[in-house]
Design a protein around this motif. Structure first.
Motif, PDB file in Angstrom:
ATOM      1  N   ALA A 176     -24.236  36.263  19.292  1.00  0.00           N
ATOM      2  CA  ALA A 176     -23.888  35.617  18.151  1.00  0.00           C
ATOM      3  C   ALA A 176     -24.330  36.616  17.071  1.00  0.00           C
ATOM      4  CB  ALA A 176     -24.782  34.439  18.103  1.00  0.00           C
ATOM      5  N   GLY A 177     -23.722  36.776  16.168  1.00  0.00           N
ATOM      6  CA  GLY A 177     -23.694  37.609  15.020  1.00  0.00           C
ATOM      7  C   GLY A 177     -23.428  39.048  15.116  1.00  0.00           C
ATOM      8  N   ALA A 178     -23.229  39.398  16.326  1.00  0.00           N
ATOM      9  CA  ALA A 178     -22.879  40.837  16.829  1.00  0.00           C
ATOM     10  C   ALA A 178     -21.455  41.310  16.747  1.00  0.00           C
ATOM     11  CB  ALA A 178     -23.800  41.203  18.124  1.00  0.00           C
ATOM     12  N   GLN A 179     -21.338  42.446  16.346  1.00  0.00           N
ATOM     13  CA  GLN A 179     -19.867  42.893  16.356  1.00  0.00           C
ATOM     14  C   GLN A 179     -19.075  42.653  17.846  1.00  0.00           C
ATOM     15  OE1 GLN A 179     -19.307  46.779  14.340  1.00  0.00           O
ATOM     16  NE2 GLN A 179     -19.633  45.769  12.370  1.00  0.00           N
ATOM     17  N   ILE A 180     -18.133  42.049  17.800  1.00  0.00           N
ATOM     18  CA  ILE A 180     -17.364  41.999  19.306  1.00  0.00           C
ATOM     19  C   ILE A 180     -16.933  43.460  19.500  1.00  0.00           C
ATOM     20  CG2 ILE A 180     -15.534  41.188  20.395  1.00  0.00           C
ATOM     21  CD1 ILE A 180     -15.493  38.613  18.506  1.00  0.00           C
ATOM     22  N   THR A 181     -17.271  43.950  20.745  1.00  0.00           N
ATOM     23  CA  THR A 181     -17.081  45.326  21.148  1.00  0.00           C
ATOM     24  C   THR A 181     -16.409  45.311  22.781  1.00  0.00           C
ATOM     25  OG1 THR A 181     -18.838  46.147  19.530  1.00  0.00           O
ATOM     26  CG2 THR A 181     -17.966  47.675  21.485  1.00  0.00           C
ATOM     27  N   PRO A 182     -15.309  45.812  23.003  1.00  0.00           N
ATOM     28  CA  PRO A 182     -14.616  46.746  22.111  1.00  0.00           C
ATOM     29  C   PRO A 182     -13.983  46.068  21.135  1.00  0.00           C
ATOM     30  CG  PRO A 182     -13.692  46.648  24.276  1.00  0.00           C
ATOM     31  CD  PRO A 182     -14.921  45.904  24.403  1.00  0.00           C
ATOM     32  N   ALA A 183     -13.478  46.628  20.281  1.00  0.00           N
ATOM     33  CA  ALA A 183     -12.693  46.085  18.792  1.00  0.00           C
ATOM     34  C   ALA A 183     -11.485  45.428  19.497  1.00  0.00           C
ATOM     35  CB  ALA A 183     -12.430  47.288  17.789  1.00  0.00           C
ATOM     36  N   VAL A 184     -11.209  44.218  18.711  1.00  0.00           N
ATOM     37  CA  VAL A 184     -10.186  43.397  19.384  1.00  0.00           C
ATOM     38  C   VAL A 184      -8.854  44.227  18.634  1.00  0.00           C
ATOM     39  CG1 VAL A 184      -8.928  41.238  19.159  1.00  0.00           C
ATOM     40  CG2 VAL A 184     -11.231  41.649  19.480  1.00  0.00           C
ATOM     41  N   VAL A 185      -7.835  44.287  19.491  1.00  0.00           N
ATOM     42  CA  VAL A 185      -6.853  45.070  18.953  1.00  0.00           C
ATOM     43  C   VAL A 185      -5.397  44.173  19.280  1.00  0.00           C
ATOM     44  CG1 VAL A 185      -5.139  47.006  19.261  1.00  0.00           C
ATOM     45  CG2 VAL A 185      -7.465  47.262  19.738  1.00  0.00           C
ATOM     46  N   VAL A 186      -4.583  43.914  18.358  1.00  0.00           N
ATOM     47  CA  VAL A 186      -3.317  43.117  18.326  1.00  0.00           C
ATOM     48  C   VAL A 186      -2.163  43.878  17.736  1.00  0.00           C
ATOM     49  CG1 VAL A 186      -2.299  41.010  17.283  1.00  0.00           C
ATOM     50  CG2 VAL A 186      -4.418  41.009  17.693  1.00  0.00           C
ATOM     51  N   GLN A 187      -1.285  43.989  18.944  1.00  0.00           N
ATOM     52  CA  GLN A 187      -0.062  45.055  18.674  1.00  0.00           C
ATOM     53  C   GLN A 187       1.248  44.196  18.383  1.00  0.00           C
ATOM     54  OE1 GLN A 187       0.106  46.755  22.604  1.00  0.00           O
ATOM     55  NE2 GLN A 187      -0.955  48.449  22.013  1.00  0.00           N
ATOM     56  N   ALA A 188       2.053  44.764  17.552  1.00  0.00           N
ATOM     57  CA  ALA A 188       3.341  44.032  17.228  1.00  0.00           C
ATOM     58  C   ALA A 188       4.282  44.603  18.308  1.00  0.00           C
ATOM     59  CB  ALA A 188       3.841  44.491  15.802  1.00  0.00           C
ATOM     60  N   ARG A 189       5.220  43.467  18.887  1.00  0.00           N
ATOM     61  CA  ARG A 189       5.960  43.897  19.991  1.00  0.00           C
ATOM     62  C   ARG A 189       7.555  43.436  19.635  1.00  0.00           C
ATOM     63  NH1 ARG A 189       3.477  46.355  24.328  1.00  0.00           N
ATOM     64  NH2 ARG A 189       1.284  46.191  24.608  1.00  0.00           N
ATOM     65  N   ASP A 190       8.541  44.082  20.252  1.00  0.00           N
ATOM     66  CA  ASP A 190       9.803  43.607  20.063  1.00  0.00           C
ATOM     67  C   ASP A 190       9.969  42.502  21.075  1.00  0.00           C
ATOM     68  OD1 ASP A 190      10.307  45.031  22.324  1.00  0.00           O
ATOM     69  OD2 ASP A 190      11.293  46.677  21.443  1.00  0.00           O
ATOM     70  N   ASN A 191      11.296  41.943  21.292  1.00  0.00           N
ATOM     71  CA  ASN A 191      11.526  41.106  22.407  1.00  0.00           C
ATOM     72  C   ASN A 191      11.334  41.759  23.634  1.00  0.00           C
ATOM     73  OD1 ASN A 191      12.145  39.035  20.647  1.00  0.00           O
ATOM     74  ND2 ASN A 191      14.156  39.525  20.372  1.00  0.00           N
ATOM     75  N   PHE A 192      11.548  42.638  23.808  1.00  0.00           N
ATOM     76  CA  PHE A 192      11.357  43.428  25.147  1.00  0.00           C
ATOM     77  C   PHE A 192       9.917  44.028  25.568  1.00  0.00           C
ATOM     78  CE2 PHE A 192      15.497  43.992  23.515  1.00  0.00           C
ATOM     79  CZ  PHE A 192      16.455  43.244  24.483  1.00  0.00           C
ATOM     80  N   GLY A 193       8.883  43.762  24.663  1.00  0.00           N
ATOM     81  CA  GLY A 193       7.691  43.812  24.913  1.00  0.00           C
ATOM     82  C   GLY A 193       7.238  45.512  24.314  1.00  0.00           C
ATOM     83  N   ASN A 194       8.135  46.150  23.742  1.00  0.00           N
ATOM     84  CA  ASN A 194       7.880  47.453  23.183  1.00  0.00           C
ATOM     85  C   ASN A 194       6.989  47.265  22.059  1.00  0.00           C
ATOM     86  OD1 ASN A 194       9.465  49.023  25.153  1.00  0.00           O
ATOM     87  ND2 ASN A 194      10.992  47.783  24.206  1.00  0.00           N
TER      88      ASN A 194
END
Length: 942
Positions: A638-656
């Protein structure tokens, strides 16, 4: 005979008309050392014809000079006192230990002297008793090994002292019983302890055992100091020295003097230099010596194993392994056998390192002093996970640890895979490979320079062209050329390879044969497209003869597919992949590939025609349509940075991944089991299609958190579930506070103290000790807290199940301390336990004779811990003189009974008629009957 009292007139005539009550009491109390009490019918109701007879009077305590006083309530009638008489002790019926045994040293007389009295049923010593009194153990903590000396003596005037009584063995909690053959009742003493005397001699309590030369005797030899009765002299802390009592050789490197600890000296490093039979002796200051130890054998060690004392370490191919490898011959205890001089041989262990590699140099060495060193040995072939074996006749082989042989510096290039014969325009297979090697021919894996290949001048057919990717960067020392082709047939082609720095190398010769007479040709190559979108312009395959003329009569089916090993693994070619040729031409207008990637190729096939492979082309990712957690949040404090950093990617309909996407991505908590708050930068602009959240934290611990990612019109994504655990412990809190309880009883429910982090979460990782105590200044200042006051926390919680407080009071609080900030509990009360005894709460004070004792004496009904039980009312407390310092005729006035009020009886009119020093009062009670008590001594002045 029966005591008779008559009512007389002034001329001593019995008055026959007198019928009043007559009461008898002790006038002069001659009881010694305890005052006597008068029993029987002490009041005769309604005297008969002026005479009252007292037929069953008795006094319980022996003494001289007793008198009886008779009185009546009839007005004007004077009382009378009898002549003095004596009360003798009755015949002894039981024994009483009047001077209990005290702690003593083994073998020394117990002092003060144990005293036993023979008493009658009223606790009077029987001076006529002369029977033998015998003392014997009731509890012998030495398990029957102790003896009780001088424990049988005849009584003198009913009393027996034991001036030389002693116990020879150490023990805690001895008790003894006094018996006499003439009496049926015995007496048992209180517990006492016997401690050891001074050390008088030494003994070997762990004897030396067989050992090899120069090795420490194991288990370690121990010498113990004993007193004259063979008890361990635990107070002995002097140095003890070991010496050789017999044997052929001396000690080597041994610690022969050790300080005793609680009477025991331990010698962990006794070593002997020569083989033979030995005994040892021990001595200490003050002339303490020991008998010789048991005999033991010292023998020369025998080698039973080999051991890599200096392991082989990673080296460069062809260079000496450093430091020099050393192998030792060792005995069964792991000691070097310095007398071993046999040959030891090293070799590469089968199945390790590179196939066929060998250890080069002097690999067989005669051991010196049990150790063989191997300077200058080396291995020429690179490899990882090498091991060596060491062998010597008669001993099992030993294996070294793993080590590696690394390549040297780049020396030259060479063709690892030579070009082979091929068909014109067809890819040369297998792919040509060029590698960089050191001087020993090992691949230099760190080499990453670009290598270029070309047709060697003057070889093959003039004007021929080498197609494909002719410049490749080396990977791990190897440049691979997988799409080379030559357009013209010819004999004796060779290829040159160069990196611009190292000498040019030339391949072996190879031939190119003419292409098939009928074949497919990509007349419109596939071009770069977007994933899922049609490749445009349309891909076109044409059926041609050997000179490139279109076979217009060909109408067979042509099928295209992604060439194996190109583009992205797992990609799918969609659209119409099989097309019937029209006048020899097959057009593919709707082909698409779903996975972005580089260097795709298409392969084309048709029945009766040689196939074709296209040139390379790329597939780019499409526009982003959805978000995807590529790095999910993980369990974090609690209160600590979530590590490793959370990464969210933008992908097309085919998962690219859409590398062009730079929009803002926002994260929120979507499943919130503990009401936590998401902190940090929760909205981040994507870079090359990926948004990285490196500062996120949640303040509340819980299981099953989930995050949701959103960005404009893109489809959202929900993360995997994750947990937030308590952070580092910051402070303590009573999570189960102490509750009201009776004195001496365990507080229930069990008190619990929990460690919380700075954000108020349970610090489940905290396992430190927590200490509880009564908060200074609360409750009763003399109260004691009992139970286990220090408990280790388990998952952040310390539980105290056996706490109790002995003194009744209100407003107690407990404090809890540890390595973090402590805390104080809410208030609670301790009430008295059940009343079992009386206690003087206001003691009698010094006063003049016949004056009222002030302040008024108060006696309380108390529990076992001395708390006043305020719920007791009524009943009564009676005081009598306990120790009579005033002599015969001393009388206590106002001794009660006085009723309890809220547990306390006040006796306000006490006085004593005769002066004396050292009076005591004895208190007893009825309703309820409680254990009596004797007051402090006090004085009555004239």
């Amino acid at each position: 005979p029966t005591v008779v009292v008559s009512a007389q007139d002034a001329l001593f005539n019995t008055d026959p008309t007198f019928t009043n009550n007559v009461t008898m009491a002790i006038g002069t109390n001659g009881g010694s050392p305890t005052l006597g009490a008068l029993s029987g019918t002490t009041t005769v109701a309604n005297a008969t014809a002026g005479v009252a007879s007292f037929a069953n009077l008795s006094i319980d305590k022996k003494g001289t000079g007793y008198t009886l006083a008779a009185s009546t309530t009839a007005g004007g009638v004077t009382g009378v006192t009898s002549t003095a008489f004596d009360i003798n002790a009755g015949a002894a019926t039981n024994l009483v230990i009047t001077q209990q045994p005290s702690n003593a040293i083994a073998g020394a007389a117990i002092a003060p002297t144990v005293t036993v009295e023979a008493q009658d049923d009223h606790a009077n010593v029987d001076p006529t008793f002369t029977g033998t009194v015998v003392l014997a153990f009731v509890n012998d903590p030495s398990v029957g090994a102790a003896t009780l000396a001088n424990a049988s003596l005849a009584a003198v005037a009913g009393v027996r002292t034991f001036p030389n009584l002693n116990v020879n063995k150490v023990g805690l909690g001895y008790t003894i019983r006094a018996t006499s053959g003439a009496l049926t009742a015995s007496a048992t003493s209180s517990a006492f302890n016997i401690t050891p005397g001074l050390a008088t001699h030494l003994v070997f309590t762990v004897q030396p055992t067989a050992v090899v030369t120069a090795a420490a005797i194991n288990p370690a030899v121990r010498v113990t100091a004993l007193d004259a009765n063979d008890n361990v002299a635990t107070g002995f802390a002097a140095n003890v020295t070991i010496a050789k009592a017999s044997g052929p050789g001396g000690f080597t490197g041994s610690d022969l003097t050790q300080a005793a600890l609680s009477g025991v000296a331990t010698f962990p490093n006794i070593k002997l230099a020569l083989a033979g039979s030995y005994t040892l002796s021990a001595s200490a200051a003050g002339g303490l010596t020991s008998p010789a130890s048991n005999a033991f054998l010292v023998s020369d060690p025998t080698a039973v194993s080999l051991f890599f004392f200096v392991q082989p370490s990673t080296a460069v191919a062809g260079a000496a392994i450093a430091p020099d490898i050393q192998v030792q011959a060792r005995d069964a205890s792991g000691n070097v056998v310095t007398g071993f001089g046999g040959n030891i041989t090293l070799a590469v262990k089968s199945g390790t390192g590179a196939p066929g590699a060998a250890l080069i140099g002097t690999t067989t060495v005669a051991a010196g002093g049990g150790t063989a060193s191997f300077p200058g040995v080396h291995i020429d072939v690179t490899g990882t996970n090498y091991k060596l074996t060491a062998s010597s006749a008669g001993l099992p082989d030993a294996s070294s640890g793993f080590f590696s042989i690394n390549h040297g510096t780049v020396d030259h290039l060479e063709f690892k895979v030579q070009p082979s014969n091929a068909t014109a325009l067809a890819a040369i297979t297998p792919p040509v490979e060029v590698r960089a090697v050191d001087g020993l021919g090992n691949i230099v894996t760190s080499y990453t320079t670009s290598v270029t290949v070309s047709i060697s001048a003057g070889t093959g057919t003039v004007g021929a062209t080498l197609s494909g990717t002719t410049t490749k960067a080396a990977v791990a020392g190897v440049a691979s050329f997988n799409d080379l082709s030559i357009d013209l047939s010819g004999v004796g082609y060779t290829l040159d390879a160069s990196d611009g720095a190292l000498p040019v190398i030339t391949s072996g010769a190879f031939d190119i044969t003419p292409a098939a007479s009928s074949r497919l040709v990509f007349t419109a190559q596939p071009t770069t497209a977007t994933a899922g979108a049609a490749i445009s312009p349309a891909v076109v395959l044409t059926a041609q003869d050997a000179v490139g003329t279109t076979l217009t009569g060909f109408t067979g089916n042509v099928t295209v597919s992604i060439t194996s090993g190109t583009g992205t693994n797992g990609a799918t070619l969609s659209g119409t992949v099989t097309v019937a040729a029209v006048s020899g031409v097959a057009t593919f207008s709707n082909l698409s590939i779903d996975k972005k990637g580089l260097s795709y190729r298409l392969s084309a096939t048709a029945a009766g025609l040689a196939g074709a492979t296209s040139g390379t082309f790329n597939i780019n990712g499409g526009a982003a349509t959805r978000l995807d957690f590529s790095t999910d949040p993980v369990t974090t404090a609690a209160g600590a940075q979530i590590t490793p950093a959370v990464v969210v990617q933008a992908r097309d309909n085919f998962g690219n991944i859409d590398n062009t996407f730079t929009g803002n991505v926002t994260l929120v908590i979507s499943t919130n089991p503990s009401g936590g708050t998401l902190s940090g930068t929760s909205t981040v602009a994507a870079v090359a299609g990926a948004a990285t959240f490196s500062t996120l934290s949640i303040d509340k611990s819980g299981t099953g958190y989930r995050l949701t990612a959103s960005s404009g019109a893109l489809a959202t994504d929900i993360s995997q579930a994750f947990s937030i655990i308590g952070g580092t412990a910051d402070h303590l809190v009573f999570t189960v506070a102490p509750s009201d309880r009776e004195a001496g009883l365990a507080i229930t429910p069990a008190v619990k103290v929990t460690a919380f982090d700075a954000l108020g979460n349970v610090a489940t990782g905290f396992a430190g000790n927590v200490t509880v105590a009564i908060t200074l200044g609360t409750g009763n200042p003399s109260a004691g807290l009992s139970g286990t006051l220090i408990q280790p926390a388990a998952s952040g919680v310390a539980t105290f199940a056996d706490l109790s407080i002995d003194k009744a009071a209100t407003g107690y609080t407990l404090s809890a301390t540890s390595t973090v900030t402590g805390t104080t509990s809410a208030t609670f009360n301790i009430t008295p336990a059940a009343a079992i005894q009386l206690g003087f709460v206001v003691q009698p004070s010094n006063t003049a004779a016949n004056a009222t004792i002030t302040p008024a004496v108060q006696v309380a009904a108390q529990d076992a811990f001395g708390n006043t039980v305020t719920t007791i009312n009524g009943g009564g407390v009676t005081l009598i003189i306990g120790t009579n310092a005033g002599g015969p005729g001393t009388i206590l006035t106002g001794g009660g009974p006085a009723a309890f009020t809220n547990g306390v009886a006040t006796l306000a009119g006490l006085s004593i008629n005769n002066p004396g020093n050292g009076f005591t009062l004895s208190a007893s009670s009825t309703g309820p009957v409680l254990t009596g008590v004797i007051s402090n001594p006090f004085n009555i002045t004239p």
